[in-house]
Design a protein around this motif. Sequence first.
Motif, PDB file in Angstrom:
ATOM      1  N   TRP A  11       0.947  -1.407  -0.131  1.00  0.00           N
ATOM      2  CA  TRP A  11       0.093   0.101  -0.011  1.00  0.00           C
ATOM      3  C   TRP A  11       0.818   1.104  -0.428  1.00  0.00           C
ATOM      4  O   TRP A  11       0.759   2.332  -0.565  1.00  0.00           O
ATOM      5  CB  TRP A  11      -1.250  -0.013   1.248  1.00  0.00           C
ATOM      6  N   ALA A  12       2.146   1.001   1.142  1.00  0.00           N
ATOM      7  CA  ALA A  12       3.124   1.835   0.686  1.00  0.00           C
ATOM      8  C   ALA A  12       3.816   2.761  -0.470  1.00  0.00           C
ATOM      9  O   ALA A  12       3.412   4.128  -1.191  1.00  0.00           O
ATOM     10  CB  ALA A  12       3.935   2.373   2.087  1.00  0.00           C
ATOM     11  N   THR A  13       4.119   1.569  -1.083  1.00  0.00           N
ATOM     12  CA  THR A  13       4.126   1.879  -2.315  1.00  0.00           C
ATOM     13  C   THR A  13       3.253   2.107  -3.195  1.00  0.00           C
ATOM     14  O   THR A  13       3.393   3.320  -3.988  1.00  0.00           O
ATOM     15  CB  THR A  13       4.995   0.238  -3.049  1.00  0.00           C
ATOM     16  N   MET A  14       2.306   1.908  -3.503  1.00  0.00           N
ATOM     17  CA  MET A  14       0.998   2.238  -4.575  1.00  0.00           C
ATOM     18  C   MET A  14       0.807   3.330  -3.892  1.00  0.00           C
ATOM     19  O   MET A  14       0.661   4.503  -4.971  1.00  0.00           O
ATOM     20  CB  MET A  14      -0.028   1.301  -4.029  1.00  0.00           C
ATOM     21  N   PHE A  15       0.992   3.737  -3.516  1.00  0.00           N
ATOM     22  CA  PHE A  15       0.328   5.361  -2.565  1.00  0.00           C
ATOM     23  C   PHE A  15       1.492   6.168  -3.544  1.00  0.00           C
ATOM     24  O   PHE A  15       1.461   7.319  -3.459  1.00  0.00           O
ATOM     25  CB  PHE A  15       0.209   5.947  -1.437  1.00  0.00           C
ATOM     26  N   LEU A  16       2.705   6.702  -3.335  1.00  0.00           N
ATOM     27  CA  LEU A  16       4.252   7.132  -3.607  1.00  0.00           C
ATOM     28  C   LEU A  16       4.381   7.074  -4.862  1.00  0.00           C
ATOM     29  O   LEU A  16       4.166   8.226  -5.798  1.00  0.00           O
ATOM     30  CB  LEU A  16       5.435   6.582  -2.955  1.00  0.00           C
ATOM     31  N   GLU A  17       4.060   5.351  -5.812  1.00  0.00           N
ATOM     32  CA  GLU A  17       3.419   5.543  -7.200  1.00  0.00           C
ATOM     33  C   GLU A  17       2.462   6.458  -7.203  1.00  0.00           C
ATOM     34  O   GLU A  17       2.421   7.638  -8.827  1.00  0.00           O
ATOM     35  CB  GLU A  17       4.178   4.376  -7.681  1.00  0.00           C
ATOM     36  N   ILE A  57      11.469  16.828  -0.311  1.00  0.00           N
ATOM     37  CA  ILE A  57      12.042  16.521   0.819  1.00  0.00           C
ATOM     38  C   ILE A  57      11.484  14.812   0.940  1.00  0.00           C
ATOM     39  O   ILE A  57      11.959  14.319   1.401  1.00  0.00           O
ATOM     40  CB  ILE A  57      13.413  16.781   1.421  1.00  0.00           C
ATOM     41  N   TRP A  58       9.700  16.056   1.086  1.00  0.00           N
ATOM     42  CA  TRP A  58       9.791  14.722   2.038  1.00  0.00           C
ATOM     43  C   TRP A  58       9.595  14.022   1.088  1.00  0.00           C
ATOM     44  O   TRP A  58       8.703  12.221   1.555  1.00  0.00           O
ATOM     45  CB  TRP A  58       7.816  16.437   2.083  1.00  0.00           C
ATOM     46  N   PHE A  59       8.722  13.709  -0.225  1.00  0.00           N
ATOM     47  CA  PHE A  59       8.850  12.295  -0.793  1.00  0.00           C
ATOM     48  C   PHE A  59      10.051  11.537  -0.145  1.00  0.00           C
ATOM     49  O   PHE A  59       9.304  10.927  -0.610  1.00  0.00           O
ATOM     50  CB  PHE A  59       8.316  12.622  -2.179  1.00  0.00           C
ATOM     51  N   ASP A  60      11.550  12.042  -0.322  1.00  0.00           N
ATOM     52  CA  ASP A  60      12.252  10.632   0.252  1.00  0.00           C
ATOM     53  C   ASP A  60      11.825  10.495   1.147  1.00  0.00           C
ATOM     54  O   ASP A  60      12.434   9.382   1.235  1.00  0.00           O
ATOM     55  CB  ASP A  60      13.424  12.153  -0.450  1.00  0.00           C
ATOM     56  N   ILE A  61      11.504  11.115   1.813  1.00  0.00           N
ATOM     57  CA  ILE A  61      11.348  10.980   3.724  1.00  0.00           C
ATOM     58  C   ILE A  61      10.104   9.872   3.753  1.00  0.00           C
ATOM     59  O   ILE A  61      10.473   9.023   3.777  1.00  0.00           O
ATOM     60  CB  ILE A  61      11.302  12.100   4.527  1.00  0.00           C
ATOM     61  N   LEU A  62       9.369  10.243   3.109  1.00  0.00           N
ATOM     62  CA  LEU A  62       8.109   9.001   3.027  1.00  0.00           C
ATOM     63  C   LEU A  62       8.263   7.488   2.465  1.00  0.00           C
ATOM     64  O   LEU A  62       7.804   6.941   3.011  1.00  0.00           O
ATOM     65  CB  LEU A  62       6.962   9.855   1.784  1.00  0.00           C
ATOM     66  N   SER A  63       9.339   7.961   1.158  1.00  0.00           N
ATOM     67  CA  SER A  63       9.738   6.841   0.722  1.00  0.00           C
ATOM     68  C   SER A  63      10.948   5.555   1.643  1.00  0.00           C
ATOM     69  O   SER A  63      10.903   4.619   1.815  1.00  0.00           O
ATOM     70  CB  SER A  63      11.091   6.890  -0.354  1.00  0.00           C
ATOM     71  N   GLY A  64      11.757   7.184   2.164  1.00  0.00           N
ATOM     72  CA  GLY A  64      12.062   6.223   3.544  1.00  0.00           C
ATOM     73  C   GLY A  64      11.406   5.271   4.490  1.00  0.00           C
ATOM     74  O   GLY A  64      12.032   4.715   4.724  1.00  0.00           O
ATOM     75  N   ILE A  65      10.490   6.026   5.639  1.00  0.00           N
ATOM     76  CA  ILE A  65       9.957   5.198   5.982  1.00  0.00           C
ATOM     77  C   ILE A  65       9.408   4.128   5.088  1.00  0.00           C
ATOM     78  O   ILE A  65       9.100   3.273   5.951  1.00  0.00           O
ATOM     79  CB  ILE A  65       8.626   6.387   6.573  1.00  0.00           C
ATOM     80  N   GLY A  66       8.744   4.170   4.277  1.00  0.00           N
ATOM     81  CA  GLY A  66       8.061   2.893   3.126  1.00  0.00           C
ATOM     82  C   GLY A  66       8.883   1.775   3.080  1.00  0.00           C
ATOM     83  O   GLY A  66       8.425   0.849   3.515  1.00  0.00           O
ATOM     84  N   GLY A 116       4.036   7.330   9.906  1.00  0.00           N
ATOM     85  CA  GLY A 116       4.862   6.255  10.089  1.00  0.00           C
ATOM     86  C   GLY A 116       4.102   5.601  10.922  1.00  0.00           C
ATOM     87  O   GLY A 116       4.437   4.442  11.463  1.00  0.00           O
ATOM     88  N   PHE A 117       3.385   5.810  12.174  1.00  0.00           N
ATOM     89  CA  PHE A 117       2.781   5.403  12.931  1.00  0.00           C
ATOM     90  C   PHE A 117       1.621   4.532  11.928  1.00  0.00           C
ATOM     91  O   PHE A 117       1.343   3.423  12.709  1.00  0.00           O
ATOM     92  CB  PHE A 117       1.254   6.006  13.405  1.00  0.00           C
ATOM     93  N   VAL A 118       1.167   4.937  10.791  1.00  0.00           N
ATOM     94  CA  VAL A 118       0.432   3.891   9.968  1.00  0.00           C
ATOM     95  C   VAL A 118       1.060   2.864   9.182  1.00  0.00           C
ATOM     96  O   VAL A 118       0.554   1.112   9.142  1.00  0.00           O
ATOM     97  CB  VAL A 118      -0.964   4.808   8.974  1.00  0.00           C
ATOM     98  N   THR A 119       2.360   3.116   9.121  1.00  0.00           N
ATOM     99  CA  THR A 119       2.988   2.100   8.592  1.00  0.00           C
ATOM    100  C   THR A 119       3.699   1.429   9.407  1.00  0.00           C
ATOM    101  O   THR A 119       3.833   0.031   9.112  1.00  0.00           O
ATOM    102  CB  THR A 119       3.978   2.883   7.433  1.00  0.00           C
ATOM    103  N   LEU A 120       4.338   1.648  10.276  1.00  0.00           N
ATOM    104  CA  LEU A 120       5.882   0.506  10.606  1.00  0.00           C
ATOM    105  C   LEU A 120       5.457  -0.119  11.812  1.00  0.00           C
ATOM    106  O   LEU A 120       6.216  -1.269  11.648  1.00  0.00           O
ATOM    107  CB  LEU A 120       6.849   2.013  11.905  1.00  0.00           C
ATOM    108  N   PHE A 121       3.964   0.429  12.710  1.00  0.00           N
ATOM    109  CA  PHE A 121       4.319  -0.904  13.852  1.00  0.00           C
ATOM    110  C   PHE A 121       2.320  -1.643  13.386  1.00  0.00           C
ATOM    111  O   PHE A 121       1.677  -1.830  13.986  1.00  0.00           O
ATOM    112  CB  PHE A 121       3.986  -0.205  15.109  1.00  0.00           C
ATOM    113  N   VAL A 122       1.603  -1.218  11.946  1.00  0.00           N
ATOM    114  CA  VAL A 122       0.836  -2.053  12.107  1.00  0.00           C
ATOM    115  C   VAL A 122       0.310  -3.611  11.721  1.00  0.00           C
ATOM    116  O   VAL A 122      -0.689  -3.347  12.239  1.00  0.00           O
ATOM    117  CB  VAL A 122       0.505  -1.242  10.363  1.00  0.00           C
ATOM    118  N   ALA A 123       1.742  -4.049  12.291  1.00  0.00           N
ATOM    119  CA  ALA A 123       1.265  -5.159  12.478  1.00  0.00           C
ATOM    120  C   ALA A 123       0.865  -5.779  13.814  1.00  0.00           C
ATOM    121  O   ALA A 123       0.203  -6.536  14.406  1.00  0.00           O
ATOM    122  CB  ALA A 123       2.679  -6.453  12.413  1.00  0.00           C
ATOM    123  N   SER A 124       0.763  -4.171  14.856  1.00  0.00           N
ATOM    124  CA  SER A 124      -0.008  -4.601  15.958  1.00  0.00           C
ATOM    125  C   SER A 124      -1.064  -3.716  16.353  1.00  0.00           C
ATOM    126  O   SER A 124      -1.208  -4.254  17.212  1.00  0.00           O
ATOM    127  CB  SER A 124       1.422  -4.709  17.297  1.00  0.00           C
TER     128      SER A 124
END
Length: 999
Positions: free
Chosen positions: A450-456, A797-806, A749-757
């Motif tokens: 989902w994160a990849t599709m969002f950025l694309e 630079i926000w796009f690069d940060i989003l890509s790094g978080i993804g 970051g909250f949505v993607t980093l620990f979504v498994a929990s």
Amino acid sequence: MATPGLRDIPLLPGSPRRLSPRAVVRGDRGPKHEQQYLKVPGPRAQGLRGTSTRESGQPSGGGSSHRCSVINNYLDASEQVSSEARLSRMHFHDNQRKVDYVLAYHYRKRGAHPGHGSPGHALAVISNGETGKDPRAGAPGDIDLGPLDALEEERKEQREEFEHNLMEAGLELEKDLESKSQGFVFVRIHAPWQVLAREAEFLKIKVPTKKMYEIKSEGSIAKTFNKVLQKLSSPLKPRVPEHTHSRMKNLSYPFSREKMYLYNIQDKDTFFDNATRSRIVHEILKRTTCSRANNTMGINSLIANNVYEAAYPLHDGEYDSPGDDMNDRKLLYQEWARYGVFYKFQPIDLIRKYFGEKIGLYFAWLGLYTSFLIPSSVIGVIVFLYGCATIEEDIPSKEMCDQQNAFTMCPLCDKSCDYWNLSSACGTARASHLFDNPATVFFSIFMALWATMFLENWKRLQMRLGYFWDLTGIDEEEEHSRPEYETKVREKMLKESDKSVVQKLGTSTTEGEDEDDDDKLTWRDRFPGYLMNFASILFMIALTFSIVFGVIVYRITTAAALSLNKATRSNVRVTVTATAVIINLVVILILDEIYGAVAKWLTKIEVPKTEQTFEERLILKAFLLKFVNAYSPIFYVAFFKGRFVGRPGSYVYVFDGYRMEECAPGGCLMELCVQLSIIMLGKQLIQNNIFEIGVPKLKKLFRKLKDETEPGETDSAHSKHPEQWDLDYSLEPYTGLTPEYMEMIIQFGFVTLFVASFPLAPVFALLNNVIEVRLDAKKFVTELRRPDAVRTKDIGIWFDILSGIGKFSVISNAFVIAVTSDFIPRLVYQYSYSHNGTLHGFVNHTLSFFNVSQLKAGTQPENSQFDQEVQFCRFKDYREPPWAPNPYEFSKQYWSVLSARLAFVIIFQNLVMFLSVLVDWMIPDIPTDISDQIKREKSLFVDFFLKEEHEKLRLMEEHPRRSPGTGRRSRSSPTASPAPSGRSQLGSSVSSGSQHTNV
């Protein structure tokens, strides 16, 4: 006849020099010149006097060949401007020239006392050159300068020079006379057509041409689908003019005065919209110099030195004005900036038109992100409902809740804690299944994709908007040095060089020559700043870790204290967890504000040269500090809590008698879910309701009270009918998009980093963003001054940060599933150790035995009230039993589970990365239809350009056949193109002589 002295620097109101009586020309004797006359409404408009000079290639009205006199008018304090005469609060007092920009400053008259100034509305109008004088200047009320007036007088001279340079650049100014002892003055700026055309060509602003073409439609299936989609979504569309989905589009071309025949210029006053006009004026303000202020460059330097207090473009009227009169601001408020229209799409094109491309791209990104949260929220709810539906079928939680199993667990603390039954943790085990089930693994994979599709999709939307907004192929604009950078360079020159080098600095700044090594800061000059940045950031990160450790100590000591009391012993874990999370939340909110200010201070120490560099470095520092601040407690619970506890008889102690805390019997995943949910929800609710709504209102109230309590005369009539620049000045200044982006990036970051929990994280993010879009919209439309329109191709630079978080989220979720949850241990047991291929016996398999007689002296439970005598207690770990040859060593099961966990991390990471790259490859960055339209547009423009050139050549061939009188008339036609007769440096002087191109 004009006085020779008029060749000197024009005078502004309040100047110590005096106008010669011969220089004052009556309004009916001045020469006729385009946009040089100002008719002030009122009964005595014909009798008002003033002068101004302007370069011209034509002789003056008095026969002089050097400069023509230009009439200027000022309104006497005794003369009132009727409300009927003031048709628009967006124009000069002639109701013709539009106010494109406003400068505001506070003045204090030299030695005057309150009450000396006559109440009334006094006005001085400044055109290009000499200005009107305050008739009361030099009155007996003025006295010599006092010690406190010296700085004010210096600032006054700097303002006079700066405003003179603005007029030399072609701008037209109007300002109020300083008729009170102290108060605010607003300098209104108007850019005439000649300046707009010159600057638009210099800035390469793309404008629509006469040629329109139809956008090529998609295939039949896609066309039918789009029609159905348009009909279904029609109730959700705002009632505003849109052009993104229009079938027709104008060809755009950078403005050129030599190619005026390409453009459809029907009205010069409306050809450039308000945002473009203010952007052009702002560019002139940024590069205009002031020699009295040490050759500082631009309005930003003067604001930093308190010469001016504010500089801003005007809003398009009031957003809540009664009546049917509509402007873009009112339309945005009604269709976008109200909570009642939360269900509607955003009018992105109107946002971009009003606020510029940079803010338009932010809201487009926020809208796409919010819409992408809808499918992830649906899947997250399904995963959560799956956990609820299968909770009764979960065998491990059933075994834990079965009291017949009677697993006697070892004490959780020394002395005060007793033995306990595992069945007492039944509720925690059942709740853990809601989030710790096989569906969360697939949801983690889905969220990574989902994160990849969002950025694309954002890259595709960015290209689509760039095509419709004519952003394709724009060049990066040259940025001017920041005031702080210029100051540091000047200080360096003063220390290392003599006065000749200082003069060289001024010359190079004025003439725009390239800087050499002596005229810029080297790495040696910046090294102390870099060192301070490095040390401060390390200190801040260490401070964050220290606070996390402090909360850990609080949890350990509070748990031990509550265990001593029988009344609180049963709820120890819930009480400690809840209070610790609230403490973490409060600390995070406080440190967020502190770290934002620290990041800005550290960036200032670095002294970046340009505003873009300053913004990028500020974003990186603020993101690093806020990322560590927001996620360090969550990382501790996810990956470190319970890993360094030790075992009974050999525990790891933090302090004497206080050992490291353990995870709950059901694992740390449930506690991670609680921690994540409370921090995420609390951060969003408190920041939205208190910081974004409450704080601006308090600031506005404080500023209003301050203005009311300030001494000085007030104009009651003026206060009842304030001008637009007065209303806009009372609004909050625009400080950039960094806080808005930062809030959303942390949420991402909250949505993607620990979504498994926490599968419900996208749901809460969606609910927050639906409010956030309207909250930000209302803030921009009603509470902030109008920002300067900034053209940009992307979000930077926000796009690069989003890509790094993804990418980082793939690794973090892999470790959450493998290390924090029981997913891998269950799989290993089911396929390697289970006798029947089920999870029966899994709980007993994960518990090791310990002989209580081997507890250290002084750590045994005091006054144990356990029902039966305990010989062996159980603890959660994979270790050999006491009767094994190597008691309490890690067992084979431990190494099997560890290897399976590492294998899962590697497989999961590579699989998701591969799928992400596959999705990235399958979705092109540029939509096919947009790519085709760009190619088609280039071809159409070549044909259009050649056609217009042939038409121009044909007219030029016919031109010699005409009579000379006809030719002269054609050169003065309204469709002619003004161009300067002589080249001059931009920002310093401009000639009013013009040439006209025949069409």
